[in-house]
Design a protein around this motif. Structure first.
Motif, PDB file in Angstrom:
ATOM      1  N   LEU A 117       0.812  -1.225   0.000  1.00  0.00           N
ATOM      2  CA  LEU A 117       0.000   0.000   0.000  1.00  0.00           C
ATOM      3  C   LEU A 117       0.840   1.266   0.000  1.00  0.00           C
ATOM      4  O   LEU A 117       0.313   2.354  -0.227  1.00  0.00           O
ATOM      5  CB  LEU A 117      -0.922  -0.003   1.229  1.00  0.00           C
ATOM      6  N   ALA A 173     -11.791   4.288   1.326  1.00  0.00           N
ATOM      7  CA  ALA A 173     -11.152   3.442   0.320  1.00  0.00           C
ATOM      8  C   ALA A 173     -10.699   2.133   0.958  1.00  0.00           C
ATOM      9  O   ALA A 173     -10.061   2.140   2.006  1.00  0.00           O
ATOM     10  CB  ALA A 173      -9.961   4.164  -0.293  1.00  0.00           C
ATOM     11  N   MET A 174     -11.048   1.011   0.324  1.00  0.00           N
ATOM     12  CA  MET A 174     -10.660  -0.306   0.808  1.00  0.00           C
ATOM     13  C   MET A 174      -9.804  -1.013  -0.232  1.00  0.00           C
ATOM     14  O   MET A 174     -10.113  -0.982  -1.430  1.00  0.00           O
ATOM     15  CB  MET A 174     -11.893  -1.164   1.110  1.00  0.00           C
ATOM     16  N   ALA A 175      -8.728  -1.635   0.228  1.00  0.00           N
ATOM     17  CA  ALA A 175      -7.895  -2.488  -0.620  1.00  0.00           C
ATOM     18  C   ALA A 175      -7.781  -3.841   0.068  1.00  0.00           C
ATOM     19  O   ALA A 175      -7.326  -3.915   1.206  1.00  0.00           O
ATOM     20  CB  ALA A 175      -6.517  -1.878  -0.821  1.00  0.00           C
ATOM     21  N   ARG A 187      -5.133  -8.370  -5.483  1.00  0.00           N
ATOM     22  CA  ARG A 187      -5.567  -7.118  -4.864  1.00  0.00           C
ATOM     23  C   ARG A 187      -6.837  -6.639  -5.544  1.00  0.00           C
ATOM     24  O   ARG A 187      -6.935  -6.635  -6.786  1.00  0.00           O
ATOM     25  CB  ARG A 187      -4.476  -6.050  -4.971  1.00  0.00           C
ATOM     26  N   ASP A 189      -9.686  -3.246  -5.195  1.00  0.00           N
ATOM     27  CA  ASP A 189      -9.891  -1.922  -4.590  1.00  0.00           C
ATOM     28  C   ASP A 189     -11.295  -1.422  -4.892  1.00  0.00           C
ATOM     29  O   ASP A 189     -11.828  -1.634  -5.987  1.00  0.00           O
ATOM     30  CB  ASP A 189      -8.878  -0.916  -5.150  1.00  0.00           C
ATOM     31  N   THR A 191     -14.440   1.602  -2.896  1.00  0.00           N
ATOM     32  CA  THR A 191     -14.895   2.248  -1.670  1.00  0.00           C
ATOM     33  C   THR A 191     -15.847   1.313  -0.938  1.00  0.00           C
ATOM     34  O   THR A 191     -16.405   0.386  -1.527  1.00  0.00           O
ATOM     35  CB  THR A 191     -15.619   3.571  -1.966  1.00  0.00           C
ATOM     36  N   TRP A 195     -18.589  -1.522  -2.576  1.00  0.00           N
ATOM     37  CA  TRP A 195     -17.836  -2.780  -2.502  1.00  0.00           C
ATOM     38  C   TRP A 195     -18.541  -3.859  -3.322  1.00  0.00           C
ATOM     39  O   TRP A 195     -19.640  -4.288  -2.991  1.00  0.00           O
ATOM     40  CB  TRP A 195     -17.678  -3.230  -1.054  1.00  0.00           C
TER      41      TRP A 195
END
Length: 404
Positions: A117, A173-175, A187, A189, A191, A195
């Motif tokens: 990240l 923000a989600m990863a 990975r 990504d 929000t 999701w």
């Protein structure tokens, strides 16, 4: 460790498996008579002479007998990443004694996640949801904060996204980083509000950059949450008095509080929100209120709050000795204050909030005998008076604080 006992090797292993282990760690595994680990971890090492033993379920209560059964043999334990970071290594140190362990850590999933990240590890807050309630995230969800969330399974990211949206942080923000360190590392990504991935790899870590929506309610860790944050039937230590009360209780990380006559559980909840290591027991004799305490604890991010249904002082029997005690209800019940005072640890704090004349007389007597500090708290709030605004006083509180 006795002279007859052999050391236990605890070897951290990553998703890259055997190829990712340094030579020293490989030699420890190869020299073992028996290797413990999860089925996934055991599948990562090549066949050898060692007996492979998968952890039973539940694991923790079985550990003493399991190690006693293999006493005298060379034991190696496989652990995910760094065994001492939310791992089996810390558990074995408690069960077997740290002096018996030889720990060889691997790169932790947190280190790998921050590397992917581009985050400084010291600037990220780590929360483990492995086998735990997602609601533990609530106190950590703050504007601008970066979270590393250790997932329990492939469904955790969706639960985290739903929780963020419900809190008014849907723009966060989600990863989701799957199988970190493995050839099939992945990975995704998005929000929280958008999701789109109901499932991801079971082995995953979540990076969250918290972003509050315009109408998100602020819930800081500092005591004094709005009264509306709690479900209650009127038996609630109000916001201003609550902030002063928790300050007098002076919570330190890892300490235990008894909240006697807990009502809505607000003091115990605010105590636990001060630090994730804090513990509390809420004692409440009414079952309906006890149910509300449990709901409030879950909603406000302290699902591990212990709730005891019963009347003090009898309900206090068999509880661990507290570092602090708050008596908000039932102070006049025979024996309650004496019991709380007797079991309080040295240096512990006792805080009693008295509202009635009878409870004021009681705390005045205790103050005369034990000292401490006696304070009267009065608060007034502006409210409409016809077409104008006036002050409406709340009930005055007489607060007694004493250190054992």
């Amino acid at each position: 460790m006795s002279a007859q006992q052999k050391p236990v090797d605890v070897v951290g292993i990553g998703a890259d498996g055997w190829d990712g282990l340094p030579a020293t760690a490989r030699r420890r595994v190869e020299a073992a008579d028996v290797v413990f680990g999860s089925r996934r971890q055991l599948d990562l090492i090549p066949p050898g002479a060692a007996e492979l033993v998968a952890w039973p379920s539940p694991m923790l209560p079985a550990l003493p007998a399991l190690f006693a059964e293999h006493d005298g043999r060379a034991i190696c334990v496989l652990a995910s990443g760094d065994p001492m970071f939310h791992g089996i290594g810390a558990t074995l140190a408690r069960v077997l004694g740290a002096e018996r362990l030889r720990v060889l850590p691997h790169v932790s999933s947190v280190a790998l996640a921050c590397a992917r990240l581009g985050w400084a590890e010291q600037d990220a807050t780590v929360v483990s949801l492995v086998g735990r309630h997602a609601e533990l995230l609530h106190p950590e969800i703050q504007p601008g904060r970066r979270l590393i969330v250790l997932s329990s399974d492939e469904h955790t990211p969706a639960r985290v996204a739903a929780l963020l949206v419900a809190r008014g942080f849907g723009g966060s923000a989600m990863a989701v980083l799957g199988d970190l360190g493995a050839a099939e590392e992945s990975r995704v990504d998005a929000t929280a509000a958008r999701w789109p991935h109901p499932e991801v790899p079971a082995l995953n870590v979540i990076g969250v950059r918290c972003a509050a929506d315009a109408d998100a309610e602020r819930r800081p860790r500092t005591p004094g949450l709005p009264d509306s944050a709690f479900q209650h039937d009127g038996q609630l230590t109000k916001r201003d008095v609550r902030a002063l009360t928790v300050a007098r209780l002076a919570p330190a990380p890892g300490e235990l509080l008894w909240d006697v006559g807990a009502g809505a559980g607000s003091i115990a909840i605010e105590w636990m929100r001060c630090d994730p290591a804090n513990r509390a027991v809420a004692i409440e004799h009414r079952e309906d209120r006890a149910a509300r305490i449990t709901t409030n604890a879950m909603t406000l991010g302290v699902p591990d709050l212990s709730v005891v249904i019963g009347a003090a002082p009898e309900a206090l029997d068999d509880l661990d000795a507290p570092d602090a005690v708050f008596v908000g209800g039932g102070a006049t019940a025979p024996g309650v204050l004496q019991r709380c005072w007797d079991v309080l640890r040295p240096g512990g704090r006792l805080v009693v909030n008295a509202v009635t004349i009878e409870s004021e007389v009681l705390v005045a007597d205790w103050y005369a005998r034990c000292g401490g500090e006696l304070v009267r708290i009065a608060a007034e709030h502006a409210s409409p008076v016809g077409g104008f605004t006036g002050w409406r006083p709340a009930m005055r509180i007489t607060q007694w604080t004493v250190t054992r």
